[in-house]
Design an enzyme around this catalytic site. Structure first.
Site, PDB file in Angstrom:
ATOM      1  N   GLU A 256       0.828  -1.181  -0.140  1.00  0.00           N
ATOM      2  CA  GLU A 256       0.218   0.028  -0.026  1.00  0.00           C
ATOM      3  C   GLU A 256       0.795   1.240   0.035  1.00  0.00           C
ATOM      4  O   GLU A 256       1.514   1.551   1.133  1.00  0.00           O
ATOM      5  CB  GLU A 256      -0.707   0.208   1.422  1.00  0.00           C
ATOM      6  CG  GLU A 256      -1.949  -1.431   1.495  1.00  0.00           C
ATOM      7  CD  GLU A 256      -2.937  -1.205   0.344  1.00  0.00           C
ATOM      8  OE1 GLU A 256      -3.143   0.010  -0.192  1.00  0.00           O
ATOM      9  OE2 GLU A 256      -3.473  -2.274  -0.012  1.00  0.00           O
ATOM     10  N   CYS A 295      -3.031   9.114   3.257  1.00  0.00           N
ATOM     11  CA  CYS A 295      -2.601   8.420   2.040  1.00  0.00           C
ATOM     12  C   CYS A 295      -3.721   8.520   0.848  1.00  0.00           C
ATOM     13  O   CYS A 295      -3.731   8.679  -0.240  1.00  0.00           O
ATOM     14  CB  CYS A 295      -2.491   6.837   2.033  1.00  0.00           C
ATOM     15  SG  CYS A 295      -3.915   6.175   2.890  1.00  0.00           S
TER      16      CYS A 295
HETATM   17  P1  NAP Z   1       8.080   5.277   4.684  1.00  0.00           P
HETATM   18  O1  NAP Z   1       9.292   5.824   4.928  1.00  0.00           O
HETATM   19  O2  NAP Z   1       8.118   4.191   3.315  1.00  0.00           O
HETATM   20  O3  NAP Z   1       8.107   3.990   5.896  1.00  0.00           O
HETATM   21  C1  NAP Z   1       6.950   3.218   5.954  1.00  0.00           C
HETATM   22  C2  NAP Z   1       7.515   2.156   6.873  1.00  0.00           C
HETATM   23  O4  NAP Z   1       8.502   1.441   6.485  1.00  0.00           O
HETATM   24  C3  NAP Z   1       8.032   2.577   8.287  1.00  0.00           C
HETATM   25  O5  NAP Z   1       7.357   1.805   9.351  1.00  0.00           O
HETATM   26  C4  NAP Z   1       9.478   2.494   8.094  1.00  0.00           C
HETATM   27  O6  NAP Z   1      10.312   2.273   9.369  1.00  0.00           O
HETATM   28  C5  NAP Z   1       9.721   1.309   7.309  1.00  0.00           C
HETATM   29  N1  NAP Z   1      10.686   0.942   6.533  1.00  0.00           N
HETATM   30  C6  NAP Z   1      11.558   2.043   5.934  1.00  0.00           C
HETATM   31  N2  NAP Z   1      12.714   1.534   5.302  1.00  0.00           N
HETATM   32  C7  NAP Z   1      12.570   0.264   5.566  1.00  0.00           C
HETATM   33  C8  NAP Z   1      13.452  -0.852   5.088  1.00  0.00           C
HETATM   34  N3  NAP Z   1      14.541  -0.755   4.400  1.00  0.00           N
HETATM   35  N4  NAP Z   1      13.052  -2.162   5.891  1.00  0.00           N
HETATM   36  C9  NAP Z   1      12.053  -2.465   6.237  1.00  0.00           C
HETATM   37  N5  NAP Z   1      11.277  -1.281   6.744  1.00  0.00           N
HETATM   38  C10 NAP Z   1      11.543   0.098   6.271  1.00  0.00           C
HETATM   39  O7  NAP Z   1       6.600   5.809   4.705  1.00  0.00           O
HETATM   40  P2  NAP Z   1       6.347   6.982   5.863  1.00  0.00           P
HETATM   41  O8  NAP Z   1       7.024   8.136   5.750  1.00  0.00           O
HETATM   42  O9  NAP Z   1       6.281   6.056   7.220  1.00  0.00           O
HETATM   43  O10 NAP Z   1       4.826   6.985   5.445  1.00  0.00           O
HETATM   44  C11 NAP Z   1       4.496   8.035   4.457  1.00  0.00           C
HETATM   45  C12 NAP Z   1       3.924   7.275   3.070  1.00  0.00           C
HETATM   46  O11 NAP Z   1       3.010   6.203   3.218  1.00  0.00           O
HETATM   47  C13 NAP Z   1       3.093   8.225   2.255  1.00  0.00           C
HETATM   48  O12 NAP Z   1       4.018   8.188   1.085  1.00  0.00           O
HETATM   49  C14 NAP Z   1       1.771   7.881   2.058  1.00  0.00           C
HETATM   50  O13 NAP Z   1       1.214   8.116   0.837  1.00  0.00           O
HETATM   51  C15 NAP Z   1       2.128   6.463   2.470  1.00  0.00           C
HETATM   52  N6  NAP Z   1       1.046   5.644   2.914  1.00  0.00           N
HETATM   53  C16 NAP Z   1       0.109   4.753   1.983  1.00  0.00           C
HETATM   54  C17 NAP Z   1      -1.182   4.309   2.579  1.00  0.00           C
HETATM   55  C18 NAP Z   1      -1.982   3.333   1.735  1.00  0.00           C
HETATM   56  O14 NAP Z   1      -2.620   2.716   2.469  1.00  0.00           O
HETATM   57  N7  NAP Z   1      -1.595   3.165   0.444  1.00  0.00           N
HETATM   58  C19 NAP Z   1      -1.413   4.489   3.849  1.00  0.00           C
HETATM   59  C20 NAP Z   1      -0.572   5.336   4.705  1.00  0.00           C
HETATM   60  C21 NAP Z   1       0.353   6.091   4.223  1.00  0.00           C
HETATM   61  P3  NAP Z   1      10.713   3.644   9.959  1.00  0.00           P
HETATM   62  O15 NAP Z   1       9.601   4.635  10.352  1.00  0.00           O
HETATM   63  O16 NAP Z   1      11.709   3.010  11.191  1.00  0.00           O
HETATM   64  O17 NAP Z   1      11.764   3.857   8.933  1.00  0.00           O
END
Ligand code: NAP
Length: 511
Positions: A256, A295
């Site tokens: 997602e 999102c």
């Molecule tokens: P993110 O930086 O991609 O991080 C998402 C999750 O992945 C966090 O728990 C992060 O942990 C983890 N993560 C990062 N690098 C990783 C790796 N190499 N291995 C394993 N896990 C890893 O996104 P975010 O800033 O938290 O969220 C914002 C984004 O989410 C926006 O782009 C939004 O559109 C999207 N979103 C989408 C939906 C949907 O349903 N489609 C819903 C909500 C949000 P850490 O925080 O510890 O780095």
């Protein structure tokens, strides 16, 4: 400062000295720290598979559903405390925090309700028997059974409670143990929900584990019965999907990711229609609720060219009435971005977009001396086809008006430039326009929301993710699918075709 911990192998684990620090985005004050140093991730996966899985699979759907209902009630009892944490650790207004926490408890309760149709079974019948032999003695039927692995849930920072519990509800109801990992900047709220979950004693040992901080080498230990359900940015999603171990062992992955959701105003809706008021109201909600960190929030607003000035002026006036400030003061309707990193990302995004757009209100300048505050920002594109608007998500209180001619074919084409989104909302009282839009743009979306005068008074906003409706989207939105009533259990179950004697299949695996 609050020290957050992980719940693994039946105990709380505080980690080591290498910590991540969490900040209150209103005051910039450090409020919490977490670390997963020292956790044996291979053992965590084994514990889920060998202890949690068998315990869950021994229960029926009805029993697991009852457990979700009780968990919903247990979390709801702590609602006020959780709202306070949401305000402090995520910059949420009271309304934003409620949206997250009630979303969590509401989704758990909804899945408890859905479980009733599955009753006391341990499999899900999938369709009718089909005759395969000369007579009805030899037939075929499909059933779905729980997978015998763990479900790793990696969540985004924006919905620490709801994001975790919506995934958990589907996995636990399906009979699969979970390992939850929240986004670190707002993990305090997820950690407190995890504590309540553990303290409730409702889930069997091993069915729920929680990692606060990095996932370390966890993904290296996943195998063919395990699943990874990820919510976050497209960039992280792509990295995880391409993880060589997951690819080699065909681990199921659901993504997602981010999404350039579009709202489209059709030419038949003028200012006298109720639909126009709904259009404005939904846009203001999407730009300001959770400070635009949703999102499903609308990033692209398609408006007939001759209506652009009117829509811009109406939106600027409405956004100007939104008080931005300390989410705890009881008056502010929009708080800060959730973290410094997020704040800087959004500021840079607005600066880049401003090269191709006029700033109607807001902008990249911080509102106050401290904290991560920006004003709601509305941009008007100079050229609706400029690639940036269809390629880059600015995850904050920012949206862009994109002028178009008003024809449905052009709307479909322009919306499709986003290469796949979670939701598109259209505003029209013209059923033929709506039909043509759905047939043309439906394939690029997980959901199309159709606003009209006939439903305006009852409508739930398009940004709301509902447990009865699928959530996800193709292309850049990740290509995944979650929720959608019992459809949400598909990821956690294996569909198996059975062929044999009709009496046996009906007796043991009938619907
Ligand atoms: P993110 O930086 O991609 O991080 C998402 C999750 O992945 C966090 O728990 C992060 O942990 C983890 N993560 C990062 N690098 C990783 C790796 N190499 N291995 C394993 N896990 C890893 O996104 P975010 O800033 O938290 O969220 C914002 C984004 O989410 C926006 O782009 C939004 O559109 C999207 N979103 C989408 C939906 C949907 O349903 N489609 C819903 C909500 C949000 P850490 O925080 O510890 O780095």
């Amino acid at each position: 400062m609050q020290r957050l911990s992980s719940y693994v192998l039946g105990a709380w684990h505080t980690g080591g000295d290498r910590t991540a620090t969490l900040y209150d985005p209103t005051t910039d004050e450090a409020v919490a720290a977490c670390s997963t140093d020292g956790i044996d991730f291979a053992a965590v996966v084994r514990h889920g598979r060998e202890v949690g899985g068998p315990a869950l699979r021994a229960m029926t759907f009805a029993e697991r559903g009852a457990l979700l209902k009780a968990l919903s009630a247990a979390i709801h009892e702590h609602r006020e405390e959780l709202i306070e944490i949401g305000c402090k650790s995520g910059g949420n207004t009271r309304g934003d925090a409620k949206f997250d926490i009630d979303g969590a408890t509401g989704t758990l309760a909804a899945y408890a309700h859905f479980s009733k149709s599955l009753g006391d079974k341990r499999y899900i019948a999938d369709g009718e028997q089909v005759q395969l032999g000369r007579t009805k003695r030899f037939v075929g039927a499909h059933v779905r059974v729980p997978r015998q692995g763990v479900a790793v849930h990696v969540n985004a920072f924006n919905f620490p409670a709801w994001g975790m519990m919506e995934k958990l509800a589907c996995a636990i109801l399906a009979g699969v143990p979970v390992i939850e990992k929240p986004g670190t900047p707002t993990a305090w709220l997820a950690w407190r929900v995890a504590q309540i979950t553990v303290d409730s004693g409702l889930l069997p040992e091993g069915a729920f584990q929680f990692l606060c901080g990095s996932v370390g080498d966890l993904l290296d230990h996943l195998g063919p019965q395990d699943g990874l359900a990820f919510t976050g940015s497209a960039a992280t999603g792509a990295k995880l999907k391409g993880h060589p171990g997951l690819v080699a062992r065909n681990v199921r992955v659901n993504l997602e990711a981010d999404s350039l959701n579009a709202a489209v105003l059709a030419p038949d809706v003028d200012a006298s229609c109720e639909t126009y008021a709904l259009f404005l109201q939904n846009l203001v909600t999407d730009i300001t609720q959770k400070t635009g960190q949703k999102c499903t929030a609308v990033r692209r607003i398609f408006v007939p060219r001759d209506r652009v000035d009117e829509v811009r002026d109406d939106l600027v006036a409405a956004l100007g009435r939104v008080k931005v400030g300390d989410p705890r003061d009881g008056e502010s309707r929009m708080g800060p971005l959730a973290s410094k990193a997020q704040f800087e990302d959004v500021r840079n995004g607005i600066a880049r977009f401003s090269e191709f757009a006029d700033v109607a209100c807001g902008g990249a300048e911080p509102l106050f001396d401290k904290g991560c505050f920006l004003a709601p920002t509305l941009l008007v594109a100079k050229d609706a086809r400029a690639e940036l608007f269809h390629a880059e998500e600015v995850f904050g209180p920012v949206s862009t008006i994109l002028p178009y001619g008003g024809g449905v074919e052009e709307a479909v084409e322009l919306v499709g430039l986003g290469r796949g989104s979670l939701v598109s909302s259209i505003y029209t009282n013209d059923a033929d326009w709506a039909e043509a839009y759905v047939l043309g743009a439906g394939c690029w979306h997980g959901r199309v929301w159709i606003g009209s005068d006939r439903m305006a008074e009852q409508a739930l906003a398009p940004g709301m993710v509902l447990p009865a409706m699928v959530h996800g989207g193709p292309g850049r939105a990740g290509g995944g699918e979650e929720l959608g009533e019992l459809r949400g259990l598909e990821f956690y179950t294996q569909r198996v075709a059975l062929q044999g004697f009709s009496g046996l299949l009906e007796g043991k695996f009938g619907g």
